[in-house]
Write an enzyme that holds these catalytic residues in place. Structure first.
Site, PDB file in Angstrom:
ATOM      1  N   GLU A 295       0.792  -1.229   0.000  1.00  0.00           N
ATOM      2  CA  GLU A 295       0.000   0.000   0.000  1.00  0.00           C
ATOM      3  C   GLU A 295       0.826   1.281   0.000  1.00  0.00           C
ATOM      4  O   GLU A 295       0.555   2.198   0.776  1.00  0.00           O
ATOM      5  CB  GLU A 295      -0.934  -0.039   1.208  1.00  0.00           C
ATOM      6  N   HIS A 319      -7.895  -4.766  -0.468  1.00  0.00           N
ATOM      7  CA  HIS A 319      -7.073  -4.752   0.746  1.00  0.00           C
ATOM      8  C   HIS A 319      -6.132  -3.541   0.742  1.00  0.00           C
ATOM      9  O   HIS A 319      -6.096  -2.775   1.705  1.00  0.00           O
ATOM     10  CB  HIS A 319      -6.283  -6.068   0.830  1.00  0.00           C
ATOM     11  N   GLU A 320      -5.408  -3.370  -0.346  1.00  0.00           N
ATOM     12  CA  GLU A 320      -4.418  -2.279  -0.370  1.00  0.00           C
ATOM     13  C   GLU A 320      -5.085  -0.909  -0.289  1.00  0.00           C
ATOM     14  O   GLU A 320      -4.604  -0.016   0.399  1.00  0.00           O
ATOM     15  CB  GLU A 320      -3.520  -2.366  -1.612  1.00  0.00           C
ATOM     16  N   HIS A 323      -6.002   0.099   3.188  1.00  0.00           N
ATOM     17  CA  HIS A 323      -4.903   0.619   4.018  1.00  0.00           C
ATOM     18  C   HIS A 323      -4.849   2.151   3.999  1.00  0.00           C
ATOM     19  O   HIS A 323      -4.246   2.746   4.893  1.00  0.00           O
ATOM     20  CB  HIS A 323      -3.557   0.085   3.522  1.00  0.00           C
ATOM     21  N   GLU A 342      -2.899  -4.537   9.783  1.00  0.00           N
ATOM     22  CA  GLU A 342      -3.331  -5.639   8.915  1.00  0.00           C
ATOM     23  C   GLU A 342      -4.646  -6.280   9.368  1.00  0.00           C
ATOM     24  O   GLU A 342      -5.449  -6.687   8.533  1.00  0.00           O
ATOM     25  CB  GLU A 342      -2.217  -6.686   8.793  1.00  0.00           C
ATOM     26  N   ASP A 400      10.426  -9.157  10.227  1.00  0.00           N
ATOM     27  CA  ASP A 400      10.114 -10.107   9.158  1.00  0.00           C
ATOM     28  C   ASP A 400      10.086 -11.554   9.658  1.00  0.00           C
ATOM     29  O   ASP A 400       9.455 -12.411   9.053  1.00  0.00           O
ATOM     30  CB  ASP A 400      11.122  -9.987   8.008  1.00  0.00           C
ATOM     31  N   TYR A 408      -3.057 -10.616  10.593  1.00  0.00           N
ATOM     32  CA  TYR A 408      -4.166 -10.410   9.655  1.00  0.00           C
ATOM     33  C   TYR A 408      -5.427 -11.127  10.150  1.00  0.00           C
ATOM     34  O   TYR A 408      -6.492 -10.531  10.302  1.00  0.00           O
ATOM     35  CB  TYR A 408      -3.829 -10.992   8.276  1.00  0.00           C
TER      36      TYR A 408
END
Ligand code: BES
Ligand code: ZN
Length: 658
Positions: A295, A319-320, A323, A342, A400, A408
């Site tokens: 995003e 979804h993006e 954001h 998320e 990460d 999510y």
């Protein structure tokens, strides 16, 4: 409602907890960055400067400290004077702190301007430089960035914390069209490509401005043989929207997204308030882009595997764009609160689906999401900390490492549970609007989110609503480990049932000679692509089918060679499941699917696909996995490469495959 809270440079409690930055943004912080960049395709570097406008928060602050990672810093100029600076020892995750001495006795609110001249290096984790062979058109090279979660520091010196946001402007010279996550100032998007100059040869200066303060992970650049096509603007809207991609992909990309993007953007505005960023463009990237979507402000980056030809994967665009409110608008304070980005986005994306496509569709997304959640929770049994919604990161721990569907899906399930506990969508939607209005442009912790939730319902319903909120097992949701959700909401299984029934038929036929079974190609005719996915996933949850059955299934349903990556991926997960049952050629096909076998480079660079496929191949035939990975390693994006290596594929690595 005004929360009265401003976090910019003023909340040391949060600052001290931000686990991923070495900067001192709580003492002195950036309000604006001007970038002067040259994209050098020959040397694969960006060189130029970043000028920070700084404001002092702590009187007497002695230094300004920035995050950097493998940057070649050449000079620092402060208020017109070259100054001495020091670069700290490199921390593997956080990089090197760039410390710049400030004039003595600074008072609060003093303003400073500081320019760092520098170049990126081959160690830059934010950028992938592609050869022309790795692009669709095969004529020009390509460059793109991915800064989330903490790679912006390898692209520019920056205080890389989510708590501090900044506006930015950029002027970028490049021999190929350049895009940034900002509003284009010049040349116009819909003018002649590359301002009428020779693409690939002549330099053009691209100017951009981002007038909305954003977090550093939303800074982005892409450059390549790119073209623009505008989407039709819905009546009464002041924003513009369109798509960027290489010329040969334009028709397909425009067709895939032109109807839904503006429709969903307008629907989202009706639910949660105006779109604040002026432009909402999409960029369809080459296949090594390691995510489905990202995003970046004003410009969502998309993976080309979304071009399914049937608009079945537009949920990633939904979804993006969601954001823009949840993440780019209300930002999580730091990595531990990532679920606020998320989980909220996933929840809202599904609310939109319900409004535009009905409740069964929304439930179905939860069915699919919960399967991914379960898989990840099981994958983390040895590291239960990452099963939590709220993760207590150690300083310097790599966010990460924890990236999974947990924030999510657990997050979206918590919000669904909350919506139902408090009285349904009609009660919840006005609250959501208030939440966005209250915190847009701010970075918040989970506690602040929860405080606002209670305060809102205290004044909208009082006792009864607070009692409902108190009935929620917050501790289990935030800190619970294990593979179960604290509460599993009832879901409408209308769309799932058909898929389950077919899977059950295969299950029942496992002992029958496959040539005598009654399965036919048309079994899947009424299934949409999500139902195909659920069918394959359901089979994955049953004892492994004989090899002959899997081969037959792949064949008659065409799932072994479909161009829909989501479906083909599920097929490989199913086919490679039991190492003792997998014929060599299937493992090899899966490997070729990921890396491509025509020399055109990695074709499934999305980490969601390449990492698990490599993991599965390695379980079946480690040498095969290593061979393919070693040969194509350089074509993977640095992030995907790192993730695949963690699966245990480095030739030198002694670590077992997990
Ligand atoms: N912001 C994420 C991608 C991301 C998260 C990149 C953390 C780096 C670190 C993006 O919005 C996203 O969630 N992408 C998903 C899309 C899907 C959930 C619809 C993806 O790429 O799989
Ligand atoms: Zn997301």
């Amino acid at each position: 409602m005004d929360s009265g809270i401003s976090f910019k440079g003023s909340d040391p409690k949060i600052a001290s907890k931000d686990p991923t930055t070495q900067s001192n943004y709580f003492d002195v912080y950036t309000t604006h960055i001007s970038l002067d960049w040259h994209v050098d395709f020959d040397h694969k570097i960006i060189s130029g400067s970043a000028t920070h406008k700084l404001t002092v928060a702590s009187p007497g602050v002695k230094d300004a400290i920035f995050d950097t990672l493998d940057l070649d810093v050449k000079e620092v100029v402060l208020s017109g004077q070259t100054v001495k600076y020091s670069l700290g020892k490199k921390h593997e995750v956080m990089g090197s702190a760039l410390t710049i001495p400030l004039p003595p006795s600074l008072v609060a609110n003093s303003k400073l301007e500081l320019t760092v001249s520098y170049a990126t290096t081959s160690g830059c984790t934010a950028l992938q430089w592609l050869t022309k062979e790795q692009t669709q058109g095969k004529t020009f090279p390509y460059l793109f960035s991915q800064c989330q979660p903490i790679y912006a520091r390898s692209l520019l010196p920056i205080q890389e914390t989510l708590t501090s946001t900044q506006t930015y402007s950029a002027q970028v010279t490049s021999v190929l069209p350049a895009l940034l996550s900002a509003i284009r100032v010049s040349p116009p998007s819909d003018g002649p490509p590359h301002d009428g100059k020779v693409i690939g040869k002549e330099l053009v200066t691209y100017k951009y401005n981002q007038p909305v303060a954003i977090a550093s992970y939303l800074i982005a650049i892409a450059a390549g043989d790119l073209r623009y096509r505008a989407f039709a603007k819905p009546p009464g809207k002041t924003w513009s929207s369109g798509i960027w991609t290489e010329p040969s992909l334009m028709d397909a990309a425009f067709w895939e997204f032109s109807e839904d993007t503006t429709r969903f953007l307008a629907a989202e505005e009706n639910l949660v308030g105006d779109y604040r960023f002026g432009t909402y463009d999409l960029l369809v990237l080459p296949p090594s882009f390691p995510y489905g979507g990202m995003e970046n402000a004003c410009l969502s980056f998309l993976n080309p595997t979304l071009l399914a030809g049937d608009r079945s994967l537009v949920d990633v665009v939904v979804h993006e764009l969601t954001h823009s409110w949840f993440g780019n608008g209300v930002t999580h304070a730091h990595a531990s609160h990532f679920w606020l980005n998320e989980g909220w986005t996933t929840y809202m994306e599904r609310v939109l689906q319900q409004i535009l496509h009905g409740p069964a569709q929304r439930s179905f997304s939860y069915v699919i999401g919960n399967k991914a959640l379960r898989d990840d929770l099981e994958r983390y049994v040895e590291r239960p900390k990452y099963q939590r919604l709220l993760i207590d990161f150690e300083p310097g721990e790599d966010p990460d490492e924890a990236y999974s569907s947990v924030p999510y899906q657990k997050g979206a399930n918590l919000l669904l549970h909350l919506e139902r506990t408090i009285g349904g969508l009609d009660v919840f939607l006005p609250y959501i609007r208030d939440y966005v209005e209250t915190f847009s442009g701010k970075s918040i912790t989970t506690q602040q989110w929860k405080d606002h939730l209670f305060a809102y319902f205290q004044s909208h319903g009082g006792e009864e609503k607070i009692k409902a909120l108190d009935s929620i097992d917050w501790d289990a949701w935030f800190h619970g480990e294990g593979v179960e959700l604290p509460v599993q909401e009832d879901l409408d299984l209308t769309l799932a049932r058909q898929a389950y029934a077919l899977a059950d038929r295969w299950d029942a036929a496992r002992a029958i000679d496959v040539s005598k079974t009654s399965f036919i190609a048309t079994d899947l005719d009424d299934f949409n692509s999500n139902q195909r996915i659920v069918f394959l996933e359901r089979l994955q949850g049953l004892p492994p089918l004989p090899e002959s059955h899997i081969a037959h299934l792949g064949n008659i349903y065409k799932v072994a060679d479909t161009s829909n990556a989501e479906i083909r991926f599920r097929f490989y997960q199913l086919a490679l499941r039991d190492p003792s049952l997998v014929p060599q050629h299937v493992a090899e096909e899966a490997a070729r699917w990921v890396v491509g076998d025509d020399g055109s480079g990695v074709i499934k660079g999305r980490a969601k696909f390449c990492r698990p496929v490599f993991r599965s191949i390695a379980r079946v035939d480690r040498d095969l996995a290593v061979r393919y990975f070693e040969k194509h390693k350089a074509e993977f994006h640095p992030i995907a490469r790192k993730l695949i290596e963690k699966v245990g594929l480095q030739l030198s690595a002694m670590s077992p495959i997990s």
